[in-house]
Scaffold this active site. Structure first.
Site, PDB file in Angstrom:
ATOM      1  N   ARG A 230      -9.896  -6.995  81.954  1.00 57.03           N
ATOM      2  CA  ARG A 230      -8.617  -6.324  81.773  1.00 57.03           C
ATOM      3  C   ARG A 230      -8.823  -5.154  80.814  1.00 57.03           C
ATOM      4  NH1 ARG A 230      -7.121  -8.327  85.810  1.00 57.03           N
ATOM      5  NH2 ARG A 230      -5.252  -9.583  86.180  1.00 57.03           N
ATOM      6  N   GLU A 259      -3.675   2.179  82.520  1.00 61.29           N
ATOM      7  CA  GLU A 259      -3.363   2.002  83.949  1.00 61.29           C
ATOM      8  C   GLU A 259      -1.871   2.165  84.233  1.00 61.29           C
ATOM      9  OE1 GLU A 259      -4.794  -1.697  85.543  1.00 61.29           O
ATOM     10  OE2 GLU A 259      -6.726  -1.494  84.554  1.00 61.29           O
ATOM     11  N   HIS A 277      -9.065  -0.008  89.299  1.00 60.95           N
ATOM     12  CA  HIS A 277      -8.689  -1.435  89.300  1.00 60.95           C
ATOM     13  C   HIS A 277      -8.709  -1.995  90.724  1.00 60.95           C
ATOM     14  CE1 HIS A 277      -6.225  -4.701  86.997  1.00 60.95           C
ATOM     15  NE2 HIS A 277      -7.074  -5.230  87.862  1.00 60.95           N
TER      16      HIS A 277
END
Length: 310
Positions: A230, A259, A277
Site C-alpha cells: 500500500r 493515488e 496500482h
C-alpha cells in the site's frame, strides 16, 4: 426481483454482467455517485462491494440500515471500518488469495525493471543509443532480497525470487514456522542486510511510513525498493529525497500515497518505475475475485460455512 447491491468500485462490463445476473447493481464508483446512492437509492441494500483503498466508513454503514455484509474485492480492507461493522453485526469478507499470483508476478517485474533499468534502456534504444556508453546495471543472482510482509503474496514472491538464485530474508509481525528464510524482527535491520526490498505488507495505521527515511538510508545507495503493498507504507517525500540525492539506487512502485494522482516527488526521476496500482489486475485474478465475491454472498445468506473473514 434481484436483490440490490451497492458497488463502490470500478467494474468492467464483463464483471458487471456476471454480478448483474444475480444482483441489481447500484453503481457508484466515484465520490459524487457514492454520496447520492447512499443518501437514497441504496437504503435497502444488504451488501456493499468495495475494496481496501475505497473502503466504507462508519457513517456510511449507519446510513444503510439493512446492511449485513461488506465485501472487499481483493485482500485489502484497511479503509473499511471493521470495528464499527463488528460492533453492529455486519460481516466483512475479502477476496484474499484471488490475486496473489498476479501481484507476485508484478512485483518481480518491477524489481527486474528497476534494477536492470529496463524502461530507460528501452528509451535509449529507441533513440538510437548503444550499450558502450551506458552504465552497467546489477544482476539479481547472488544478491539479497528482503520481503516486508510474508503473507500469501510475500511467500509467492519468495518462491519466484528463489528461481533467480537470490538469498532471502523477511520482516513480519512474527516469525513464521513454515519457512527457513532469515527472519528480522525490525525492518531497518532487514534493510541493512538486503540489496533489494519488496514491500508486501498490508496498509493501515500500523504500517504507515514503515519504510521511513531511516530504513531507506539503511538500504543504501546501492539498494532498490519495490512496493506492491500500500502507498501509505512508504514515506514518499523521504523516498524522493533519497533517490534524487543518490542515497538509494532505484525504486519501483505500483502503489503510492497520492493515488490516483501520480507522486509528484517521483515522476521526474529516471531511477523510478511507476505503475498505476495494477499489480493485482489480470483477467484471471479479476475473474477469481468476482467468483469469490459471489461465493461470499452465497455463504453469508445461506448461513453455511463462514465467509473469508478480514
Amino acid at each position: 426481483m434481484k436483490p440490490p447491491l451497492l458497488v463502490l468500485i470500478h467494474l468492467s462490463d464483463t464483471s458487471k454482467a456476471t454480478i448483474g445476473a444475480q444482483y441489481e447493481i447500484l453503481y457508484a464508483p466515484d465520490r459524487a455517485r457514492r454520496a447520492e446512492m447512499i443518501a437514497g437509492p441504496a437504503k435497502k441494500v444488504a451488501v456493499v462491494l468495495t475494496n481496501g483503498s475505497t473502503g466504507l466508513t462508519a457513517d456510511e454503514m449507519r446510513a444503510l440500515p439493512h446492511l449485513q455484509l461488506v465485501c472487499a474485492l481483493g485482500a485489502g480492507y484497511e479503509n473499511i471500518d471493521v470495528a464499527h461493522a463488528e460492533a453492529h453485526g455486519i460481516e466483512i469478507a475479502t477476496g484474499a488469495g484471488t490475486n496473489e499470483d498476479c501481484v507476485a508476478d508484478h512485483a518481480m517485474g518491477l524489481l527486474l525493471a528497476t534494477v536492470r533499468h529496463i524502461p530507460a534502456l528501452d528509451k535509449v534504444t529507441r533513440d538510437g543509443g548503444w550499450r558502450e556508453n551506458l552504465p552497467l546495471q546489477p544482476q539479481l543472482a547472488g544478491k539479497r532480497l528482503g520481503i516486508v510482509g510474508l503473507g500469501g503474496i510475500g511467500k509467492k514472491i519468495a518462491r519466484r525470487a528463489a528461481g533467480f538464485d537470490i538469498e532471502l530474508a523477511y520482516c513480519n509481525r512474527k516469525k513464521r514456522d513454515d519457512v527457513d528464510f532469515h527472519y528480522f524482527p525490525d525492518v531497518a535491520q532487514l534493510a541493512a542486510w538486503a540489496d533489494f526490498i519488496i514491500v508486501a505488507a498490508p496498509g493501515g495505521a500500523e504500517t504507515r511510513h514503515l519504510i521511513s527515511e531511516r530504513v531507506i538510508n539503511e538500504l543504501g545507495p546501492r539498494g532498490y525498493l519495490v512496493n506492491i503493498g500500500r502507498g501509505s507504507i512508504v514515506d514518499t517525500a523521504a523516498l524522493g529525497r533519497a533517490l534524487a540525492e543518490g542515497r538509494l539506487a532505484g525504486a519501483g512502485l505500483d502503489v503510492y500515497e497520492s493515488e490516483p494522482k501520480p507522486p509528484q516527488e517521483l515522476i521526474g526521476l529516471s531511477n523510478v518505475v511507476l505503475t498505476p496500482h495494477i499489480a493485482g489486475w489480470s483477467p484471471e485474478s479479476i475473474d477469481a475475485s468476482i467468483r469469490q465475491f459471489l461465493r461470499n454472498c452465497e455463504e453469508h445468506f445461506a448461513a453455511a460455512e463462514p465467509v473469508v473473514r478480514a
